[in-house]
Design an enzyme around this catalytic site. Structure first.
Site, short mmCIF file in Angstrom:
data_model
loop_
_atom_site.label_atom_id
_atom_site.label_comp_id
_atom_site.label_asym_id
_atom_site.label_seq_id
_atom_site.Cartn_x
_atom_site.Cartn_y
_atom_site.Cartn_z
N GLY A 12 0.82 -1.22 0.00
CA GLY A 12 0.00 0.00 0.00
C GLY A 12 0.84 1.25 0.00
O GLY A 12 2.08 1.20 0.14
N ASP A 13 0.18 2.39 -0.24
CA ASP A 13 0.83 3.71 -0.23
C ASP A 13 1.92 3.84 -1.28
O ASP A 13 2.93 4.53 -1.07
CB ASP A 13 1.41 4.02 1.16
CG ASP A 13 0.34 3.98 2.24
OD1 ASP A 13 -0.80 4.36 1.95
OD2 ASP A 13 0.65 3.57 3.37
N LYS A 16 -0.77 5.21 -5.70
CA LYS A 16 -1.89 4.88 -6.60
C LYS A 16 -2.74 6.12 -6.90
O LYS A 16 -3.13 6.35 -8.04
CB LYS A 16 -2.78 3.79 -5.96
CG LYS A 16 -2.05 2.48 -5.71
CD LYS A 16 -2.94 1.48 -4.99
CE LYS A 16 -3.27 1.87 -3.59
NZ LYS A 16 -2.15 1.84 -2.63
N GLY A 40 -5.86 5.61 1.93
CA GLY A 40 -5.51 7.03 1.99
C GLY A 40 -4.73 7.35 0.75
O GLY A 40 -3.58 6.98 0.62
N HIS A 41 -5.41 7.97 -0.23
CA HIS A 41 -4.78 8.26 -1.52
C HIS A 41 -4.56 9.76 -1.63
O HIS A 41 -5.50 10.54 -1.59
CB HIS A 41 -5.66 7.76 -2.67
CG HIS A 41 -5.85 6.27 -2.66
ND1 HIS A 41 -6.65 5.60 -3.53
CD2 HIS A 41 -5.31 5.32 -1.85
CE1 HIS A 41 -6.60 4.30 -3.28
NE2 HIS A 41 -5.80 4.11 -2.25
N GLN A 223 -5.17 -0.24 -0.97
CA GLN A 223 -4.19 -1.13 -0.31
C GLN A 223 -3.17 -1.66 -1.33
O GLN A 223 -3.00 -1.06 -2.38
CB GLN A 223 -4.89 -2.28 0.42
CG GLN A 223 -5.68 -1.87 1.65
CD GLN A 223 -7.01 -1.23 1.36
OE1 GLN A 223 -7.83 -1.79 0.66
NE2 GLN A 223 -7.25 -0.06 1.89
N THR A 299 -4.01 8.13 6.29
CA THR A 299 -5.25 7.85 7.01
C THR A 299 -5.05 7.96 8.53
O THR A 299 -5.87 8.51 9.24
CB THR A 299 -5.79 6.45 6.65
OG1 THR A 299 -6.04 6.44 5.25
CG2 THR A 299 -7.08 6.10 7.37
N GLY A 301 -1.77 8.75 10.04
CA GLY A 301 -0.64 9.59 10.43
C GLY A 301 0.53 8.79 10.99
O GLY A 301 1.54 9.37 11.42
N PRO A 303 3.95 6.69 11.35
CA PRO A 303 5.17 6.61 10.54
C PRO A 303 5.20 5.27 9.82
O PRO A 303 4.85 4.24 10.39
CB PRO A 303 6.31 6.70 11.57
CG PRO A 303 5.69 6.49 12.90
CD PRO A 303 4.22 6.77 12.79
#
Ligand code: GDP
Ligand code: IMO
Ligand code: MG
Length: 427
Positions: A12-13, A16, A40-41, A223, A299, A301, A303
């Site tokens: 994920g992240d 996308k 979270g995009h 994801q 989404t 915060g 790290p």
């Protein structure tokens, strides 16, 4: 047929949202088919940052129709707060339609997500606490409520009340936590039902008609492949199918409906939440990548854990998705390092592994074997073409292609739409 799936190749992240937004300019329709508000995009347009969770990133292109498909778990609270934020930013949200077959997320799903996580103690998964696991559990267990259940207020009231009673038994008797306020939840969801009504459709028909008519349809994965409930690093996964197969079921299409699959792939590796991570760097280099890549969850915060590029992960992901091209993201983040490492295989107690293993005990005991390349040590965030990249950056891209067996069709050198190098048109 002009259909393209955008899948996350890692955990994920990967970026996308950026690529969906970039391609959505040409798209007639963008479809979300799985996951929920856990996504979270981030999309950056002319310096302005938009964070999308449940709403497809195609919303930032004026003409694109956006679909929230049947495979999504739909959280009305999160949805309407996103709608309000977008409207505040001057973005029209009229073009979002929600499947009547999508399952609903209720406050008790979020409460149970948090309670189950707390009960797992040190073995927690590190979920986003958006109620995803419990909502998909209800769907599979066949006690979920769907968007179409909202149509008749009276029967919705009855079904939801019965569910809250059942969930309150679990919340109070098993966890000793205070019960949820039934009347408040029912009243709120009856209101959501009215607000949602104009957007509810049999979206499967809409997507099918669009595909049949040769319209350009993008599938926005949420994801990443290694978070797939079947194929990922179970149990440290999400509860849906973020792989291309999940996009057909999750939008109501047949298996052959997706022509191309682009794997969105970070030039290094990150993950949030728990679970083994062979190339993780728990040192100053990992921290530097986190700092340079602003690696904090959109989404929650949190790290993000950072490490070198894991070729086994992306090769595995390419196989399970049928990936036809990669978009290599955040290459600019690697610009200051003297040398860069890419994992080519794992060493498991002396045995060489070329394929990502199932058992997490095995994964946890693997050490990475790296190919080391020299860094290019030059700012590349302004590069507009592949040719203008330093040779060493080109070599890094070629190494990714070699290790994964998939061509890199897009290279991204910054968060903005303009910082995108297209080597081969994908859509
Ligand atoms: P997603 O969940 O896959 O959409 O990815 P996220 O939005 O959670 O995380 C990707 C982050 O990287 C976001 O903050 C993007 O704005 C940012 N980003 C995307 N592409 C690039 C890139 O090429 N370079 C840099 N520096 N940042 C990027
Ligand atoms: P995008 O779409 C990264 C992770 C959580 C946790 C696990 C299970 O932005 O790439 P869940 O709340 O889904 O039950 O959590 O999955 N996770 C993500 N990690 N990006 C995401 O979405 C994620 N969505 C869920 O951190 O480890
Ligand atoms: Mg994200």
């Amino acid at each position: 047929m002009s259909t393209l799936a955008i899948v996350g190749s890692q955990w994920g992240d990967e970026g996308k949202g950026k690529i969906i937004d970039y391609l959505a300019v040409k798209a007639d329709m963008v479809v979300r088919a799985q996951g929920g508000s856990n996504a979270g995009h981030t999309v950056v347009i002319q310096g302005k940052k938009h964070a999308l969770h449940l709403i497809p990133s195609g919303i930032l292109s004026e003409h694109t129709v956006n679909i929230i498909g049947n495979g999504v778990v739909f959280d009305p609270e999160g949805f309407f707060s996103e709608v309000e934020q977008l409207e505040k930013d001057g973005i029209c949200t009229d073009r979002i339609y929600v499947s009547d077959r999508a399952h609903l997320v209720f406050p008790y799903h979020k409460t149970l997500d948090a309670l189950y996580e707390a009960a797992r103690g040190a073995d927690d998964i590190g979920t986003t606490k958006k109620g995803i696991g419990p909502a998909y559990t209800d769907k599979i267990e066949r006690s979920g409520l769907r968007v179409c259940d909202m149509q008749d207020p009276e029967s919705f009231h009855r079904k939801l009340s019965a569910q809250i009673d059942r969930k309150n038994q679990i919340v109070t008797a098993i966890f000793g936590a205070p019960p949820l306020d039934k009347e408040e939840i029912v009243a709120r969801y009856l209101e959501y039902a009215e607000r949602l009504r104009p957007r509810v459709r049999d979206t499967g028909v809409m997507v099918y008609e669009a595909v049949k008519a040769g319209k350009k349809v993008l599938f926005e994965g949420a994801q990443g492949s290694l978070l797939d409930v079947d194929l990922g690093t179970y149990p440290y996964v999400t509860s849906s199918h973020p792989t291309s197969g999940g996009f057909t079921t999750g939008s109501g299409l047949g298996a052959g409906s997706i022509r191309d699959v682009v794997g969105i792939t970070k030039a290094y590796t990150t993950r949030v939440g728990k679970g083994p991570f062979v190339t993780e760097l728990e040192n100053a280099t990992g921290e530097r990548i986190r700092e340079l890549g602003h690696e904090y969850g959109a989404t929650t915060g949190r790290p993000r854990r950072c490490g070198w590029f894991d070729g086994l992960v992306v090769r595995y992901s390419a196989r399970i998705n049928g990936t036809t091209g990669l978009a290599l993201m955040l290459l600019d983040v690697l610009s200051e390092f003297d040398e860069l490492k890419l994992c080519v295989r794992y060493d498991y107690k002396g045995e060489k592994l070329e394929h990502f293993p199932a058992s997490l005990d095995v994964v946890a005991a693997c050490t990475p074997e790296y190919r080391t390349l020299p860094g290019w040590k030059r700012d590349i965030s302004g590069c507009k073409s592949f040719e203008s990249l330093p040779d060493k950056a080109k070599d890094y891209v070629k190494a990714v292609e070699e290790i994964t067996g998939v061509p890199v069709k897009i290279v991204s050198v910054g968060p903005d739409r303009t910082q995108t190098i297209v080597r081969e048109e994908v859509f």
